[in-house]
Design a protein around this motif. Structure first.
Motif, PDB file in Angstrom:
ATOM      1  N   VAL A  27       0.830  -1.199   0.000  1.00 19.66           N
ATOM      2  CA  VAL A  27       0.000   0.000   0.000  1.00 19.66           C
ATOM      3  C   VAL A  27       0.866   1.251   0.000  1.00 19.66           C
ATOM      4  CG1 VAL A  27      -1.618   1.357   1.399  1.00 19.66           C
ATOM      5  CG2 VAL A  27      -2.018  -1.091   1.042  1.00 19.66           C
ATOM      6  N   VAL A  28       1.908   1.264   0.811  1.00 21.15           N
ATOM      7  CA  VAL A  28       2.780   2.438   0.900  1.00 21.15           C
ATOM      8  C   VAL A  28       3.598   2.602  -0.382  1.00 21.15           C
ATOM      9  CG1 VAL A  28       4.772   3.391   2.113  1.00 21.15           C
ATOM     10  CG2 VAL A  28       2.843   2.490   3.410  1.00 21.15           C
ATOM     11  N   LEU A  29       4.072   1.505  -0.952  1.00 21.61           N
ATOM     12  CA  LEU A  29       4.802   1.600  -2.211  1.00 21.61           C
ATOM     13  C   LEU A  29       3.930   2.170  -3.326  1.00 21.61           C
ATOM     14  CD1 LEU A  29       6.868  -1.729  -2.323  1.00 21.61           C
ATOM     15  CD2 LEU A  29       7.722   0.566  -1.879  1.00 21.61           C
ATOM     16  N   SER A  30       2.626   1.949  -3.240  1.00 14.79           N
ATOM     17  CA  SER A  30       1.711   2.413  -4.293  1.00 14.79           C
ATOM     18  C   SER A  30       1.476   3.922  -4.266  1.00 14.79           C
ATOM     19  CB  SER A  30       0.362   1.692  -4.185  1.00 14.79           C
ATOM     20  OG  SER A  30      -0.412   2.177  -3.102  1.00 14.79           O
ATOM     21  N   ILE A  31       1.889   4.583  -3.191  1.00 16.18           N
ATOM     22  CA  ILE A  31       1.670   6.025  -3.069  1.00 16.18           C
ATOM     23  C   ILE A  31       2.424   6.757  -4.176  1.00 16.18           C
ATOM     24  CG2 ILE A  31       2.040   8.054  -1.620  1.00 16.18           C
ATOM     25  CD1 ILE A  31       1.687   6.231   0.826  1.00 16.18           C
ATOM     26  N   GLN A  32       1.699   7.580  -4.924  1.00 15.83           N
ATOM     27  CA  GLN A  32       2.260   8.392  -6.017  1.00 15.83           C
ATOM     28  C   GLN A  32       2.894   7.526  -7.109  1.00 15.83           C
ATOM     29  OE1 GLN A  32       4.889  11.393  -4.367  1.00 15.83           O
ATOM     30  NE2 GLN A  32       3.314  12.211  -3.016  1.00 15.83           N
ATOM     31  N   GLN A  33       2.388   6.304  -7.280  1.00 20.82           N
ATOM     32  CA  GLN A  33       2.921   5.410  -8.305  1.00 20.82           C
ATOM     33  C   GLN A  33       1.788   4.836  -9.157  1.00 20.82           C
ATOM     34  OE1 GLN A  33       6.384   4.759  -8.681  1.00 20.82           O
ATOM     35  NE2 GLN A  33       6.420   6.475  -7.241  1.00 20.82           N
ATOM     36  N   PRO A  34       2.011   4.665 -10.466  1.00 20.71           N
ATOM     37  CA  PRO A  34       1.019   3.958 -11.285  1.00 20.71           C
ATOM     38  C   PRO A  34       0.891   2.515 -10.783  1.00 20.71           C
ATOM     39  CG  PRO A  34       2.661   5.067 -12.654  1.00 20.71           C
ATOM     40  CD  PRO A  34       3.174   5.102 -11.255  1.00 20.71           C
ATOM     41  N   TRP A  35      -0.304   1.990 -10.818  1.00 18.27           N
ATOM     42  CA  TRP A  35      -0.538   0.658 -10.252  1.00 18.27           C
ATOM     43  C   TRP A  35       0.281  -0.433 -10.955  1.00 18.27           C
ATOM     44  CZ3 TRP A  35      -1.517  -1.392  -5.973  1.00 18.27           C
ATOM     45  CH2 TRP A  35      -2.019  -2.686  -5.848  1.00 18.27           C
ATOM     46  N   HIS A  36       0.535  -0.273 -12.240  1.00 17.43           N
ATOM     47  CA  HIS A  36       1.268  -1.321 -12.953  1.00 17.43           C
ATOM     48  C   HIS A  36       2.748  -1.365 -12.561  1.00 17.43           C
ATOM     49  CE1 HIS A  36       1.864   2.217 -15.600  1.00 17.43           C
ATOM     50  NE2 HIS A  36       3.010   1.661 -15.920  1.00 17.43           N
ATOM     51  N   HIS A  37       3.252  -0.354 -11.859  1.00 16.90           N
ATOM     52  CA  HIS A  37       4.639  -0.366 -11.404  1.00 16.90           C
ATOM     53  C   HIS A  37       4.803  -1.070 -10.061  1.00 16.90           C
ATOM     54  CE1 HIS A  37       6.042   3.395 -13.883  1.00 16.90           C
ATOM     55  NE2 HIS A  37       5.840   2.318 -14.623  1.00 16.90           N
ATOM     56  N   VAL A  38       3.716  -1.232  -9.339  1.00 14.85           N
ATOM     57  CA  VAL A  38       3.817  -1.669  -7.940  1.00 14.85           C
ATOM     58  C   VAL A  38       4.302  -3.111  -7.814  1.00 14.85           C
ATOM     59  CG1 VAL A  38       2.501  -2.011  -5.804  1.00 14.85           C
ATOM     60  CG2 VAL A  38       2.090   0.016  -7.207  1.00 14.85           C
ATOM     61  N   GLY A  39       3.933  -3.983  -8.735  1.00 12.27           N
ATOM     62  CA  GLY A  39       4.358  -5.375  -8.648  1.00 12.27           C
ATOM     63  C   GLY A  39       5.869  -5.521  -8.682  1.00 12.27           C
ATOM     64  N   HIS A  40       6.506  -4.839  -9.604  1.00 17.21           N
ATOM     65  CA  HIS A  40       7.962  -4.926  -9.708  1.00 17.21           C
ATOM     66  C   HIS A  40       8.644  -4.231  -8.530  1.00 17.21           C
ATOM     67  CE1 HIS A  40       7.653  -6.783 -13.603  1.00 17.21           C
ATOM     68  NE2 HIS A  40       6.857  -5.815 -14.012  1.00 17.21           N
ATOM     69  N   GLN A  41       8.005  -3.199  -8.020  1.00 19.03           N
ATOM     70  CA  GLN A  41       8.546  -2.554  -6.825  1.00 19.03           C
ATOM     71  C   GLN A  41       8.476  -3.503  -5.629  1.00 19.03           C
ATOM     72  OE1 GLN A  41       6.949   1.349  -6.099  1.00 19.03           O
ATOM     73  NE2 GLN A  41       7.313   2.040  -8.181  1.00 19.03           N
ATOM     74  N   SER A 191      -7.810  -6.358 -10.641  1.00 18.99           N
ATOM     75  CA  SER A 191      -8.180  -6.936  -9.352  1.00 18.99           C
ATOM     76  C   SER A 191      -7.258  -8.083  -8.968  1.00 18.99           C
ATOM     77  CB  SER A 191      -9.634  -7.427  -9.414  1.00 18.99           C
ATOM     78  OG  SER A 191     -10.027  -8.021  -8.195  1.00 18.99           O
ATOM     79  N   ARG A 192      -7.014  -8.985  -9.907  1.00 18.84           N
ATOM     80  CA  ARG A 192      -6.234 -10.182  -9.603  1.00 18.84           C
ATOM     81  C   ARG A 192      -4.774  -9.885  -9.287  1.00 18.84           C
ATOM     82  NH1 ARG A 192      -5.954 -13.246 -14.081  1.00 18.84           N
ATOM     83  NH2 ARG A 192      -7.226 -11.885 -15.387  1.00 18.84           N
ATOM     84  N   VAL A 193      -4.208  -8.829  -9.884  1.00 19.98           N
ATOM     85  CA  VAL A 193      -2.792  -8.575  -9.618  1.00 19.98           C
ATOM     86  C   VAL A 193      -2.541  -8.051  -8.213  1.00 19.98           C
ATOM     87  CG1 VAL A 193      -2.169  -8.248 -12.045  1.00 19.98           C
ATOM     88  CG2 VAL A 193      -2.730  -6.243 -10.634  1.00 19.98           C
ATOM     89  N   HIS A 194      -3.576  -7.615  -7.511  1.00 19.03           N
ATOM     90  CA  HIS A 194      -3.375  -7.257  -6.103  1.00 19.03           C
ATOM     91  C   HIS A 194      -2.773  -8.456  -5.355  1.00 19.03           C
ATOM     92  CE1 HIS A 194      -6.201  -3.958  -7.002  1.00 19.03           C
ATOM     93  NE2 HIS A 194      -5.855  -3.404  -5.852  1.00 19.03           N
ATOM     94  N   LEU A 195      -3.326  -9.628  -5.583  1.00 16.58           N
ATOM     95  CA  LEU A 195      -2.818 -10.829  -4.925  1.00 16.58           C
ATOM     96  C   LEU A 195      -1.477 -11.243  -5.511  1.00 16.58           C
ATOM     97  CD1 LEU A 195      -3.280 -13.059  -2.840  1.00 16.58           C
ATOM     98  CD2 LEU A 195      -4.518 -14.351  -4.601  1.00 16.58           C
ATOM     99  N   ASP A 196      -1.336 -11.132  -6.814  1.00 12.66           N
ATOM    100  CA  ASP A 196      -0.061 -11.479  -7.460  1.00 12.66           C
ATOM    101  C   ASP A 196       1.088 -10.645  -6.916  1.00 12.66           C
ATOM    102  OD1 ASP A 196      -1.249 -13.359  -9.032  1.00 12.66           O
ATOM    103  OD2 ASP A 196      -1.323 -12.133 -10.828  1.00 12.66           O
ATOM    104  N   TYR A 197       0.848  -9.361  -6.734  1.00  9.46           N
ATOM    105  CA  TYR A 197       1.905  -8.479  -6.242  1.00  9.46           C
ATOM    106  C   TYR A 197       2.391  -8.925  -4.856  1.00  9.46           C
ATOM    107  CZ  TYR A 197       0.793  -5.000  -9.900  1.00  9.46           C
ATOM    108  OH  TYR A 197       0.598  -4.340 -11.086  1.00  9.46           O
ATOM    109  N   LEU A 198       1.488  -9.508  -4.079  1.00  7.18           N
ATOM    110  CA  LEU A 198       1.830  -9.945  -2.730  1.00  7.18           C
ATOM    111  C   LEU A 198       2.484 -11.322  -2.693  1.00  7.18           C
ATOM    112  CD1 LEU A 198      -1.443  -8.787  -0.945  1.00  7.18           C
ATOM    113  CD2 LEU A 198       0.853  -7.883  -0.502  1.00  7.18           C
ATOM    114  N   ALA A 205      -0.404 -11.983 -13.272  1.00 10.19           N
ATOM    115  CA  ALA A 205      -1.571 -12.502 -13.997  1.00 10.19           C
ATOM    116  C   ALA A 205      -1.866 -11.669 -15.243  1.00 10.19           C
ATOM    117  CB  ALA A 205      -2.792 -12.500 -13.092  1.00 10.19           C
ATOM    118  N   HIS A 206      -2.248 -12.358 -16.286  1.00 12.30           N
ATOM    119  CA  HIS A 206      -2.689 -11.692 -17.516  1.00 12.30           C
ATOM    120  C   HIS A 206      -4.153 -12.030 -17.744  1.00 12.30           C
ATOM    121  CE1 HIS A 206       1.324 -10.345 -18.423  1.00 12.30           C
ATOM    122  NE2 HIS A 206       1.779 -11.570 -18.186  1.00 12.30           N
TER     123      HIS A 206
END
Length: 207
Positions: A27-41, A191-198, A205-206
């Motif tokens: 959640v904190v990493l997502s601050i001021q970031q596009p959602w598609h960047h958060v997984g790699h972060q 929606s599904r990548v929320h879990l993938d990121y974790l 997921a594609h």
């Protein structure tokens, strides 16, 4: 979307103090970031911890807090969830608890609760516009009295309840898919990548 993926995220988050800490970190990493960047972060953060280049500014304070307090935070979460309070009062207690975590304001604390127990939600910049929310509603002055702080928490929980946690999730996922079609094929994909990121150490997921 919400009804399918959120219980899976809840189960992950409440499995251990480390998992709950990962949810807060995402959640904190997502601050001021596009959602598609958060997984790699998240991948970088899981490898390097606080030394990750994505842990900067107040985000570093959050990670330092989690490293020291994740077991206490986890125990406090369980104590609230196992109490005899109403769902509304549990949500207020959890929000108040999370506001002690550096880097979390009302919106991102609400996002954590949405991920961990499927309640409240995140009124981010997209939702401020969509629902016509006054930004002042989301701010708690640093010198706020206990009474004002409690009122801000009450008002935020009530706002999210009036929209609906599932609606906030599903509408946001559809919005992000529409805005970022190069990265997400649908709202369900978002929606599904929320879990993938974790949970996923490689690829997400594609469609």
């Amino acid at each position: 979307m919400f009804n399918y993926i959120n219980p899976k995220i809840n189960a992950f988050a409440l499995a251990s103090p480390d998992n709950l800490a990962d949810v807060v970190a995402m959640v904190v990493l997502s601050i001021q970031q596009p959602w598609h960047h958060v997984g790699h972060q998240m991948q970088d953060y899981k490898k390097l911890g606080i030394k990750s280049r994505f842990v900067w500014g107040n985000k570093k304070k959050t990670i330092q807090y989690l490293n020291k307090k994740k077991h206490v935070l986890f125990g406090s979460f369980l104590a609230v969830l196992n109490s005899n309070k109403s769902i509304e009062d549990k949500n207020k207690s959890l929000l108040g608890l999370l506001l002690h975590v550096p880097g979390l304001g009302l919106a991102k604390a609400g996002f954590v609760i949405q991920l961990v127990v499927g309640q409240v939600g995140c009124i981010d910049s997209h939702n401020i516009k969509k629902y016509g929310v006054k930004e002042s509603l989301l701010r708690i002055p640093t010198n706020a009295s206990p009474q004002l702080r409690a009122k801000k928490i009450d008002d935020y929980v009530a706002l999210c309840a009036s929209i609906g946690c599932a609606s906030l999730w599903d509408n946001w996922c559809n919005l992000i898919a529409d805005k970022q079609p190069k990265h997400f094929s649908s709202g369900d994909h978002v929606s599904r990548v929320h879990l993938d990121y974790l949970t996923n150490a490689g690829g997400f997921a594609h469609a």
